[in-house]
Structure formats: structure tokens, C-alpha cells
Enzyme design. Structure first.
Site, PDB file in Angstrom:
ATOM      1  N   TRP A 151       0.973  -1.225  -0.155  1.00 56.89           N
ATOM      2  CA  TRP A 151       0.057   0.128  -0.079  1.00 56.89           C
ATOM      3  C   TRP A 151       0.932   1.341  -0.017  1.00 56.89           C
ATOM      4  O   TRP A 151       1.788   1.423   0.774  1.00 56.89           O
ATOM      5  CB  TRP A 151      -1.007   0.011   1.221  1.00 56.89           C
ATOM      6  CG  TRP A 151      -1.895   1.408   1.042  1.00 56.89           C
ATOM      7  CD1 TRP A 151      -1.844   2.481   1.513  1.00 56.89           C
ATOM      8  CD2 TRP A 151      -3.130   0.947   0.454  1.00 56.89           C
ATOM      9  NE1 TRP A 151      -2.749   3.375   1.432  1.00 56.89           N
ATOM     10  CE2 TRP A 151      -3.734   2.356   0.692  1.00 56.89           C
ATOM     11  CE3 TRP A 151      -3.980   0.174  -0.117  1.00 56.89           C
ATOM     12  CZ2 TRP A 151      -4.936   2.816   0.203  1.00 56.89           C
ATOM     13  CZ3 TRP A 151      -5.233   0.466  -0.517  1.00 56.89           C
ATOM     14  CH2 TRP A 151      -5.797   1.783  -0.578  1.00 56.89           C
ATOM     15  N   GLU A 155       7.761  -1.722   1.389  1.00 57.66           N
ATOM     16  CA  GLU A 155       7.507  -1.504   2.837  1.00 57.66           C
ATOM     17  C   GLU A 155       8.450  -2.549   3.641  1.00 57.66           C
ATOM     18  O   GLU A 155       8.698  -3.691   3.169  1.00 57.66           O
ATOM     19  CB  GLU A 155       6.165  -1.465   3.243  1.00 57.66           C
ATOM     20  CG  GLU A 155       5.284  -0.722   2.364  1.00 57.66           C
ATOM     21  CD  GLU A 155       3.969  -0.925   2.391  1.00 57.66           C
ATOM     22  OE1 GLU A 155       2.981  -0.613   3.221  1.00 57.66           O
ATOM     23  OE2 GLU A 155       3.512  -2.012   1.748  1.00 57.66           O
ATOM     24  N   ASP A 202       9.421   2.765   1.635  1.00 58.68           N
ATOM     25  CA  ASP A 202       8.264   3.431   2.043  1.00 58.68           C
ATOM     26  C   ASP A 202       8.205   3.164   3.560  1.00 58.68           C
ATOM     27  O   ASP A 202       7.731   1.887   3.859  1.00 58.68           O
ATOM     28  CB  ASP A 202       6.936   3.146   1.235  1.00 58.68           C
ATOM     29  CG  ASP A 202       5.792   3.774   1.748  1.00 58.68           C
ATOM     30  OD1 ASP A 202       5.813   4.401   2.784  1.00 58.68           O
ATOM     31  OD2 ASP A 202       4.586   3.437   1.270  1.00 58.68           O
ATOM     32  N   GLN A 209       4.764   3.659   7.978  1.00 58.23           N
ATOM     33  CA  GLN A 209       4.218   3.586   9.335  1.00 58.23           C
ATOM     34  C   GLN A 209       5.538   2.951  10.293  1.00 58.23           C
ATOM     35  O   GLN A 209       5.175   2.975  11.289  1.00 58.23           O
ATOM     36  CB  GLN A 209       3.139   2.132   8.991  1.00 58.23           C
ATOM     37  CG  GLN A 209       1.865   2.816   8.546  1.00 58.23           C
ATOM     38  CD  GLN A 209       0.754   1.797   8.563  1.00 58.23           C
ATOM     39  OE1 GLN A 209       0.658   1.202   9.473  1.00 58.23           O
ATOM     40  NE2 GLN A 209       0.029   1.801   7.442  1.00 58.23           N
ATOM     41  N   LYS A 261       3.016   9.638   7.628  1.00 58.40           N
ATOM     42  CA  LYS A 261       2.225   9.157   9.003  1.00 58.40           C
ATOM     43  C   LYS A 261       2.750   9.568  10.421  1.00 58.40           C
ATOM     44  O   LYS A 261       2.486  10.571  11.028  1.00 58.40           O
ATOM     45  CB  LYS A 261       1.773   7.805   9.054  1.00 58.40           C
ATOM     46  CG  LYS A 261       0.799   7.217   7.973  1.00 58.40           C
ATOM     47  CD  LYS A 261       0.645   5.789   8.096  1.00 58.40           C
ATOM     48  CE  LYS A 261      -0.476   5.550   7.060  1.00 58.40           C
ATOM     49  NZ  LYS A 261      -1.974   6.121   7.119  1.00 58.40           N
ATOM     50  N   ARG A 291      -4.624  -5.326  13.055  1.00 61.07           N
ATOM     51  CA  ARG A 291      -3.603  -4.334  13.069  1.00 61.07           C
ATOM     52  C   ARG A 291      -3.477  -3.533  14.121  1.00 61.07           C
ATOM     53  O   ARG A 291      -4.342  -2.749  14.504  1.00 61.07           O
ATOM     54  CB  ARG A 291      -3.458  -3.633  11.858  1.00 61.07           C
ATOM     55  CG  ARG A 291      -3.499  -4.394  10.540  1.00 61.07           C
ATOM     56  CD  ARG A 291      -3.093  -3.612   9.148  1.00 61.07           C
ATOM     57  NE  ARG A 291      -4.064  -2.462   9.127  1.00 61.07           N
ATOM     58  CZ  ARG A 291      -3.952  -1.225   8.577  1.00 61.07           C
ATOM     59  NH1 ARG A 291      -2.995  -0.995   8.165  1.00 61.07           N
ATOM     60  NH2 ARG A 291      -5.089  -0.582   8.366  1.00 61.07           N
TER      61      ARG A 291
END
Length: 467
Positions: free
Chosen positions: A165, A238, A271, A274, A300, A434
Site C-alpha cells: 500500500w 515497505e 516506504d 508506518q 504518518k 492491526r
């Protein structure tokens, strides 16, 4: 109290300059939830997700407060973003100071908070990640990173990973392989996909049954090499695939991916929307792997809930791209107010040793979740690192069939008891919780959430208690 933590409740009037254990937020205390829900249906445009049934009227520390008076433990830090918790007094003060004195500028102007954030961020990163600029969202930062890679290499094909994502801008969406790809016609050309590094479900296995990610990765690249038109520019990945269900890259995977890039003259983009800024138990997750990408993106966690993202690369990539007229000019590029927040976030994380705290609290969280797994047969897998955890709910541990309905029932009960853990409604993720609390979370707050989670499993039919 843990380093950098704040009390759960504060005085809501004025600017909080120190923790004060008093009242819950009162900014929207006199509201009618039924009326607000009616207006939601009438005036708010659906953007692809079902609106949550409760209207949230306050957030402080690690809790959110509903219009009907409930206090709920927020185990997802908002949208995985409030790294230091809601309403951190130093963040509140920073916002107020800059809203009053230095908020927004013409996009070619620079300001002290932007310069300070660039210096502080780059000083925390390994050599080769030397220069940064700042945008608003993760999608924007990944869009800018992909464009950097294309301009630098002069090529246009980009490789992503199944389950990824990266955002909903054109190029970011085209190279993410999760959902939201349908209904708008062709996506960007030249996008390719590697198999998902899913240790729990992958069919690539060694003779002893362990996950054979190296063969899987080599197989994926063999397929890409066959499909490519000879213009491979970059890979984007990620370190922990959050949207896919909190899948941690296997040890050595990122280094192997970089070698594949180097062989093909490609750039590696990581990336860390998070995982960055301590969330996964290291300042950046790339440091856990000891791999320096060509381009790093953050979002984020850097803004603690404010719209702030970053693109970081080498001086050499910047030099070449500047010569080739790289252009990524937005209304809010290098805005001072969000940059001031990012700078303050990094200051607090370093000052209060929150990376180490995240690592230690992550062990507490994983231990508690694994104890639940030993107690309830419906928990097929517990995974994660630092304060990022995934809990996968299955019908049977042998078949590993997702138990979406059961997961939904557990989530409903947990929320009713007072803890919010994200369970995606999309079919690709509907059986995985999550969990990502603020990295200021205390051991007591983790135990509180784990106790509520245990009660949810205990009181939900079908969770298959083992003793």
C-alpha cells in the site's frame, strides 16, 4: 510513567503545557450522536470506506471519546499516525505557536522549521540519505520518489510487492497491489509485481517446511525480467507490510532486493510511512536491516497525525535530477507549520529515548498476544516488530482459512469492552487485526488493552479456547 508519555486526560481549554490529570476533552461535549449520524449520511461523500458508527468527539493520550460518552483505548494511533499519542502538550504548543506566527508560505520560500527538520532528519539517517523535502501525504511522497527514480535513471518501469500500500496518487496506486485498483480505467504503464513476502501463507517452502523467501524472490524477478521491456527504473517496498496484515520482511530480504536492483541499474525506494520514527523498534526500519535505500519516504508517524511527509535521497540523485529538470511543486511543499511539528516529533523521540521504549514495549505486546494465541485456537498467527503487531484469525490452524466473521465478532466485542484495534473490512484483510499504539504507551496501558482483548476472545463464541 514511561519516557515521553502524557497523562490520559487533560484540561481541554487553552494550551496544555504540562500533564494534568483532570477532565476528558470537552470541545464537543454537548452533541447529539443520532443527529450527527443523520447529517453524516446527508452531507458527507463516501470515499470508499464505511463510516464508523460512533462519532468521535475527543482524543487525548491513548484514548478516543465518543459522542455518546464512551472512552476507548486507541490501539491504532488514529490512522497509524499519532506516534506520541493524541494531544501531546509539546505538539499542541508547537502547532499554536506556528499557527499564530509562521503557518504557510509561498512554495519557493524556506523557513527555520523546514531547515531544522531537514537537518535533524538527515542527521538521524545513514550516509546516502542526505537531502530532504517535505509534502503532505504518504501518497504524495511516494509519487515524488517514483518520479525521482524515473528522472534519475531515464527509465520508466517500476516494481512493487503484492499486498503493498503506497497511496492513491497515480503512480503510487499503480504500483500497489492490494485493492483500489479497479473502476478508473488503465493505470500507469510499466508496473510489475513481486510475490508477497508472506511467511505464514507462502507456498514456497524448504524441505523442513520453513519459508523459502529467497527462491520466491528469485522466481518473482525471473518473471519480471521476462515481462520487462528493458526499462526497469525502481523497486518500492515497505519493511513491514501493514495493509497486507503486518507482514515483516524476512531477515535478509531487503539486502537481497537491493542487490537485485543494483544488477539491473534500478533504484531502491523504501516506504516507511508506518515503520518510521521508532514505531518498529528502530529509528527507521531500514536500520534494523542495515540497508540504505536510494530513496526513503516517510509520512504518518513524522507528523503525529498532521499531514506531513518526506522524501529523502542522496546528494548525487538530487544533482542529476536537478540537471534533468525534476519538478514536484505543490501548494504545501515545505510548509513551516507541519514541518515544525515533524521537527518537534523527532526531538521528543530522541530526547526521551522512545525508540528503545518502543522496542521494549513491543516485546511486552508480542508476549501478551502470543499468550492469547496459546489460549485460543482461532489465532493462527501473531507477528510484527516493535509496536506494530498483526493477529490473524483463522477457522483452522491447519487449513489457515481466514475466519472473517469470527474476527468481526471479536472486534465488535473488543470495542464494546473499550479497546479499538483495526480490523479491515476489505476481504483481502478481513481476518487480521492491526495493532499499533503510540510509542509512548506504558506497560500498564498495554496490559489494560491485552486484558480487554482477552475478555473479547473469552466472551465471543467460536474462538476455540484450548484450556
Amino acid at each position: 510513567m514511561a519516557p515521553g508519555t502524557i497523562e490520559n486526560d487533560f484540561v481541554d481549554s487553552g494550551i496544555a503545557t504540562s500533564p494534568q490529570k483532570t477532565l476528558r476533552p470537552t470541545l464537543y461535549s454537548d452533541v447529539d450522536q443520532d443527529l450527527l449520524q443523520e447529517k453524516t449520511s446527508k452531507f458527507l461523500l463516501n470515499y470508499g470506506a464505511k463510516f464508523f458508527r460512533d462519532v468521535i468527539c475527543g482524543s487525548k493520550g491513548i484514548y478516543v471519546y465518543t459522542a455518546n460518552g464512551r472512552k476507548v483505548l486507541d490501539w491504532t494511533s488514529g490512522q497509524m499516525s499519532c506516534l506520541l499519542g493524541h494531544g501531546h502538550p509539546e505538539i499542541v504548543q508547537t502547532i499554536a505557536d506556528h499557527a499564530a506566527n509562521l503557518d504557510h508560505l509561498y512554495s519557493e520560500m524556506v523557513s527555520p522549521p523546514v531547515i531544522s527538520l531537514g537537518e535533524r532528519l538527515c542527521s538521524l539517517l545513514p550516509p546516502g540519505l542526505d537531502k530532504a523535502f517535505f509534502l503532505s501525504t504518504g501518497g504524495e511522497s511516494n509519487e515524488a520518489a517514483i518520479k525521482l527514480a524515473k528522472v534519475y535513471t531515464g527509465k520508466f518501469e517500476v516494481v512493487g510487492v503484492n499486498g503493498s500500500w503506497h497511496g492513491l496518487t497515480a503512480q503510487a496506486q499503480s504500483v500497489q497491489y492490494h485493492f483500489a485498483r479497479k473502476g478508473q480505467g488503465p493505470l500507469m504503464p510499466g508496473m510489475h509485481m513481486l510475490p508477497a513476502p508472506n511467511a505464514y501463507r507462502s507456498i514456497f517452502r524448504k524441505a523442513d517446511g520453513s519459508y523459502d523467501w529467497e527462491t520466491e524472490l528469485d522466481y518473482g524477478w525471473s518473471m519480471i525480467d521476462q515481462a520487462s521491456c528493458g526499462s526497469l527504473a525502481a523497486v518500492i517496498v515497505e519493511c513491514i507490510q501493514s495493509a497486507a496484515g503486518m507482514h515483516v520482511l524476512p531477515a535478509g530480504y531487503l539486502a537481497a532486493l537491493k542487490r537485485h536492483c543494483e544488477r539491473r541499474g534500478m533504484l531502491l525506494i523504501v516506504d516507511e510511512a508506518q515503520t518510521g520514527v521508532g514505531r518498529a523498534g528502530d529509528m527507521m526500519a531500514i536500520m534494523h536491516e542495515r540497508v540504505t535505500p536510494d530513496i526513503l519516504t516517510l509520512s504518518k508517524t513524522l507528523g503525529n497525525g498532521l499531514p506531513l511527509s518526506a522524501v529523502v535521497t542522496s546528494a548525487e540523485v538530487e544533482r542529476v535530477c536537478a540537471e534533468r529538470d525534476y519538478f514536484f511543486y505543490t501548494t504545501h511543499v515545505n510548509d513551516p507549520l507541519p514541518a515544525s511539528v515533524g521537527n518537534k516529533v523527532l526531538e521528543i523521540v530522541v530526547r526521551d529515548d522512545l525508540v528503545q521504549h518502543s522496542r521494549a514495549m513491543g516485546l511486552v505486546l508480542q508476549d501478551g498476544l502470543k499468550r492469547l494465541q496459546a489460549r485460543y485456537g482461532c489465532i493462527g498467527d501473531v507477528r510484527g516488530r516493535g509496536l506494530m503487531a498483526g493477529v490473524e484469525i483463522v477457522e483452522d490452524r491447519e487449513t489457515k482459512v481466514l475466519a472473517s466473521g469470527l474476527a468481526g465478532a471479536v472486534a465488535e466485542k473488543a470495542y464494546e469492552l473499550g479497546v479499538w484495534a483495526n480490523l479491515s473490512g476489505h476481504k483481502s484483510l478481513s481476518g487480521v487485526f492491526r495493532i499499533a499504539p503510540p510509542i509512548t504507551v506504558t506497560k500498564e496501558e498495554l496490559h489494560e488493552g491485552l486484558e480487554l482483548f482477552e475478555r473479547a476472545f473469552a466472551s465471543t463464541p467460536g474462538t476455540m479456547p484450548l484450556y
